[in-house]
Design a protein around this motif. Sequence first.
Motif, PDB file in Angstrom:
ATOM      1  N   MET A   1       0.814  -1.218   0.000  1.00  0.00           N
ATOM      2  CA  MET A   1       0.000   0.000   0.000  1.00  0.00           C
ATOM      3  C   MET A   1       0.845   1.264   0.000  1.00  0.00           C
ATOM      4  O   MET A   1       0.336   2.358  -0.282  1.00  0.00           O
ATOM      5  N   LEU A   2       2.131   1.146   0.304  1.00  0.00           N
ATOM      6  CA  LEU A   2       3.009   2.314   0.318  1.00  0.00           C
ATOM      7  C   LEU A   2       3.535   2.670  -1.066  1.00  0.00           C
ATOM      8  O   LEU A   2       3.963   3.803  -1.311  1.00  0.00           O
ATOM      9  N   VAL A   3       3.491   1.711  -1.968  1.00  0.00           N
ATOM     10  CA  VAL A   3       4.042   1.920  -3.315  1.00  0.00           C
ATOM     11  C   VAL A   3       3.196   2.951  -4.074  1.00  0.00           C
ATOM     12  O   VAL A   3       1.977   2.809  -4.189  1.00  0.00           O
ATOM     13  N   GLY A   4       3.848   3.978  -4.559  1.00  0.00           N
ATOM     14  CA  GLY A   4       3.157   4.993  -5.346  1.00  0.00           C
ATOM     15  C   GLY A   4       2.568   6.131  -4.538  1.00  0.00           C
ATOM     16  O   GLY A   4       2.051   7.098  -5.121  1.00  0.00           O
ATOM     17  N   LEU A   5       2.656   6.072  -3.218  1.00  0.00           N
ATOM     18  CA  LEU A   5       2.109   7.160  -2.398  1.00  0.00           C
ATOM     19  C   LEU A   5       2.871   8.466  -2.615  1.00  0.00           C
ATOM     20  O   LEU A   5       2.306   9.553  -2.482  1.00  0.00           O
ATOM     21  N   ASP A   6       4.165   8.357  -2.908  1.00  0.00           N
ATOM     22  CA  ASP A   6       4.957   9.563  -3.151  1.00  0.00           C
ATOM     23  C   ASP A   6       4.396  10.346  -4.343  1.00  0.00           C
ATOM     24  O   ASP A   6       4.380  11.578  -4.340  1.00  0.00           O
ATOM     25  N   LYS A   7       3.924   9.635  -5.351  1.00  0.00           N
ATOM     26  CA  LYS A   7       3.347  10.297  -6.525  1.00  0.00           C
ATOM     27  C   LYS A   7       2.042  11.007  -6.150  1.00  0.00           C
ATOM     28  O   LYS A   7       1.764  12.116  -6.633  1.00  0.00           O
ATOM     29  N   TYR A   8       1.252  10.361  -5.301  1.00  0.00           N
ATOM     30  CA  TYR A   8      -0.003  10.993  -4.864  1.00  0.00           C
ATOM     31  C   TYR A   8       0.295  12.272  -4.093  1.00  0.00           C
ATOM     32  O   TYR A   8      -0.350  13.308  -4.307  1.00  0.00           O
ATOM     33  N   ILE A   9       1.268  12.209  -3.205  1.00  0.00           N
ATOM     34  CA  ILE A   9       1.607  13.384  -2.393  1.00  0.00           C
ATOM     35  C   ILE A   9       2.140  14.507  -3.271  1.00  0.00           C
ATOM     36  O   ILE A   9       1.822  15.683  -3.059  1.00  0.00           O
ATOM     37  N   GLU A  10       2.940  14.160  -4.251  1.00  0.00           N
ATOM     38  CA  GLU A  10       3.477  15.173  -5.166  1.00  0.00           C
ATOM     39  C   GLU A  10       2.348  15.877  -5.916  1.00  0.00           C
ATOM     40  O   GLU A  10       2.382  17.108  -6.103  1.00  0.00           O
ATOM     41  N   LEU A  11       1.334  15.144  -6.327  1.00  0.00           N
ATOM     42  CA  LEU A  11       0.200  15.734  -7.048  1.00  0.00           C
ATOM     43  C   LEU A  11      -0.647  16.634  -6.151  1.00  0.00           C
ATOM     44  O   LEU A  11      -1.369  17.496  -6.642  1.00  0.00           O
ATOM     45  N   HIS A  12      -0.556  16.418  -4.830  1.00  0.00           N
ATOM     46  CA  HIS A  12      -1.390  17.167  -3.881  1.00  0.00           C
ATOM     47  C   HIS A  12      -0.523  17.930  -2.881  1.00  0.00           C
ATOM     48  O   HIS A  12      -0.958  18.181  -1.746  1.00  0.00           O
ATOM     49  N   LYS A  13       0.673  18.331  -3.280  1.00  0.00           N
ATOM     50  CA  LYS A  13       1.662  18.873  -2.342  1.00  0.00           C
ATOM     51  C   LYS A  13       1.245  20.208  -1.725  1.00  0.00           C
ATOM     52  O   LYS A  13       1.757  20.591  -0.676  1.00  0.00           O
ATOM     53  N   ASN A  14       0.351  20.917  -2.351  1.00  0.00           N
ATOM     54  CA  ASN A  14      -0.084  22.199  -1.811  1.00  0.00           C
ATOM     55  C   ASN A  14      -1.381  22.094  -1.016  1.00  0.00           C
ATOM     56  O   ASN A  14      -2.040  23.106  -0.758  1.00  0.00           O
ATOM     57  N   ARG A  15      -1.718  20.860  -0.638  1.00  0.00           N
ATOM     58  CA  ARG A  15      -2.960  20.617   0.099  1.00  0.00           C
ATOM     59  C   ARG A  15      -2.665  19.801   1.353  1.00  0.00           C
ATOM     60  O   ARG A  15      -1.667  19.067   1.425  1.00  0.00           O
TER      61      ARG A  15
END
Length: 539
Positions: free
Chosen positions: A355-369
């Motif tokens: 479940m941790l795989v790819g979370l960095d990409k999600y955070i990058e897409l929502h980094k200002n939130r």
Amino acid sequence: MRISFKPITQYNFIIFSAVFFGLFYNQSFFLNVLKVYNPTLSNVIFVISLFFVLVSFIVIIFTLFSSRYTTKLILIATLFISSFTSYFMQTYNVVIDEGMIRNSLQTNLNESMDLFSYKLVLYVFFLGIIPSYYVYKQPIKFNSWRQEFFSKLKVIGIALGLIVVLLILFSKFYASFFREHKPLRYYTNPTYWIYSIGKYMSKTSKTGSVIVQSIGLDAKVEEEQDEAKELVVLVVGEAARADRFSLNNYSRETNPLLSKENDLVSFESMHSCGTSTAVSVPCMFSIFTKDNYTYDKGMSTQNILDVLVNTGSVDILWRDNNSDSKGVALRVPYEDFRTPKTNTVCDTECRDEGMLVGLDKYIELHKNRDILIVLHMMGNHGPAYYKRYTKEYEKFKPVCETNQLEECSAESISNAYDNAILYTDYFLSKVIEFLKQYDKTHEATMFYISDHGESLGESGLYLHGLPYFMAPDNQTHVASIVWFGDGMKEDINTTTLQSYSNKDFTHDNIFHSLLGLFEVNSNLYDKKKDVLHDAKIPE
């Protein structure tokens, strides 16, 4: 050799069937009764009277719904289902109540396969298939509808009369049985599961779409313009007992990695809202307390995820490696990690780590939130604890490598369970390592809490799901920890939090603690229920 069946009247057949149920499907009931009523002469006579009361009650139920077209169908269905319930009650000492039925219907195929065994096959064959075949082949003699009607009244009258007579003759015993030993009736088969199905259906058979009541429409995030955004990972555990975490002074080292972390606090006295996932998960996310929560309320009222969405400032993602969100994540982005299609860390089963795989990409897409990520673990899902971890975490041996827990020693069951806790320790440490990379850009927090506990054979009980009032502490006392990244050091004093970490908390605190973490201003927020409030550093 061909077996011939002589015709039998409908009501004689029902009486015979009821006696059969009393004799062969109620071992769990009578064994639990004998634990309460020691085998003295008077108690034995009372238990015999209980048998006749139970049989008479079963006769009444079958007779009420009997007819030329329904009798065989009802008997076959009841025999088949009762063979399953008999197995689970006898093997795991569970009761089949409304909550267990809801949990069973919401269980996926993989979880169901964990419960499969050859012993179950034998139960179903000898108590389900063979008796059902006999019922199917047995010719029933029917009279005119008038004669059948009066026969029905006669049978019900005699059964009721027998019950009344026995209640009067043993009134002293039955007074204590019904008032002081109410849980015993939960083990009757098939009467209690029939009652529970009726109760479940009455609560879920409402027509029309569910209208979800909005709450927290006034919710707003109050933070400084240049303040770092919140990054909270809420990990929902599965069947993790607090007393099996070495962080809580368990004698075995089950938390070797978490114990090395600074700014981590374990809540030693956290208790669950329910004893099953189907109850605890929606309850912990709801605004209702354990005493006020019901399934209908939970499904028809927005939860904490909705309130955070209502702020317009928080983005939410739910990733699930368990059965599902139990209705909690219906209105937020949801990702299923139970199969290799989405989970890249799978062997004999898909691991929570995936479940941790790819979370960095999600955070990058929502980094200002502000971000809330919910990870729903497979955790210590039983009874196949040995499947819940990879071989490198098989530290405690020997282990029980079967789902037939009653065939294993207490030590091997405990070892398998503790190895699964070791894997949870590893997974949570991985979550923390993942969050540390955001120390300079976010205010990072990991909040872990299990949905319920687990019985491992204590007092003959296994798994979970007993009605809350009769459940042992092992099924309600759950593991819970919180960890804070460097970005939270100006907000939370972990030393202060540690000083009251042994205070009694429950799932009721989760709703308000999440509001507090995200600095949400709302009339819903109760700072007294926020476990972190008293540790907050004044601005």
